[in-house]
Design an enzyme around this catalytic site. Sequence first.
Site, PDB file in Angstrom:
ATOM      1  N   SER A   3      -1.995  -9.388  12.652  1.00  0.00           N
ATOM      2  CA  SER A   3      -1.571 -10.119  13.843  1.00  0.00           C
ATOM      3  C   SER A   3      -0.750  -9.227  14.764  1.00  0.00           C
ATOM      4  CB  SER A   3      -0.768 -11.363  13.454  1.00  0.00           C
ATOM      5  OG  SER A   3      -1.532 -12.245  12.670  1.00  0.00           O
ATOM      6  N   ASP A   4       0.087  -8.373  14.186  1.00  0.00           N
ATOM      7  CA  ASP A   4       0.841  -7.406  14.982  1.00  0.00           C
ATOM      8  C   ASP A   4      -0.094  -6.419  15.673  1.00  0.00           C
ATOM      9  OD1 ASP A   4       3.538  -8.115  14.756  1.00  0.00           O
ATOM     10  OD2 ASP A   4       3.747  -7.139  12.821  1.00  0.00           O
ATOM     11  N   VAL A   5      -1.055  -5.906  14.926  1.00  0.00           N
ATOM     12  CA  VAL A   5      -1.977  -4.918  15.486  1.00  0.00           C
ATOM     13  C   VAL A   5      -2.779  -5.523  16.636  1.00  0.00           C
ATOM     14  CG1 VAL A   5      -3.996  -3.488  14.992  1.00  0.00           C
ATOM     15  CG2 VAL A   5      -2.106  -3.592  13.349  1.00  0.00           C
TER      16      VAL A   5
END
Length: 399
Positions: A176-178
């Site tokens: 999700s961060d990426v």
Amino acid sequence: MGQPVSASLAGVRVLDFSRVLAGPYCTMILGDLGADVIKVERPGTGDDTRAWGPPWSGEGEAAQSAYFLCANRNKRSLTLNLKSETGRDLARQLAAQSHIVVENFMPGQMAGFGLGYEDLRALNPALVYCSITGFGQTGPYHDHPGYDYVIQAMSGLMSITGAAYGDPAKVGVAISDVLAGLFAVASILAALRHAEATGQGQHIDIALLDTQIAALVNVASNTLVSGNAPRRYGNQHPNIVPYQTFRAADGEFVLAVGNDGQFAVLCDILGRPDLASDPRFASNPARVRYREDLVDELATVFALLPVNTWMRTLIEAGIPAGPINSVPAALADPHTAARGLIEQVGDAPMIASPLKLSETPPVTRREPPHLGEHSEDVLRELLGLDADAVAAYREAGTI
């Protein structure tokens, strides 16, 4: 390490107030493309991920965590105490000379520092200002903390990940961060083009929850169209059969048959052309309906030969298939080397940029910086401060 003749973002300055992964991953990509990225960090501690080890690269005070290394090349580190008025004033001066600001504080926190979009827009109308948060600047959850793991849970991603009859599972990386970092890059580049054409900047609101829900793609579309909640299929696909793992004589591999033509070829390879003409399996919708019957038939044949034999046979016939590699095996694969995906940056091996641009390729110009490594250089170069002024700021705890 070096600079291409004409880097895509040469001359673009990024003031980066972000930490951990989504924001730093975004700004690293901008740095790879030639932007001058100034990473603003807390004096004394810096980015949280500096302490997220082991493993470490280097020894003693020079040691850097592998986690920090993965998202922070091509940046200069400047320490600024944003809790001090002098630190905030220096930040405003730097923003006035920047094209892009990236931050991932809780909504309203940068405005509380006098460094919000409206504050900096007054100094620099063309500024592209990107805020990355868990839940966005608006909505009932906007003030909730939102780490990747929480977002994977709340977005529905975990509900569709894992064994078919097991527990929900997270993806093995902070996906999700990426994804948020990648969406941020795309938004920033679009806003930068607009700013260069019109002189008008804008505020970009990137939320991890938004981007993760968008990345559910066909699964979300299936739900919206059918009204049914998707279930976990483990290593199978909800809409395509056979598209899953199979066990060979000595291990497992992945088979990804995407259309009826490929399925017919597969049946010929397996010596089972009768399967392709069987009404239960002749079309993909039929194969989805009779999934279990077909998988049982295929599994019996695949169990007879080793993985490498199946890989050669399937790939030569144009059937998508691949071994299930460990991470070390994937990194050591000759194709990984041929694509230049691992590079030595100083003392540390790193994953190189996967972007392949024919005229302005990404280049690693700087190693991931040590905390505050470039504070004096940045302040002297951009704000014209002399050594005595920098020393005074350091003595006061501003930098």
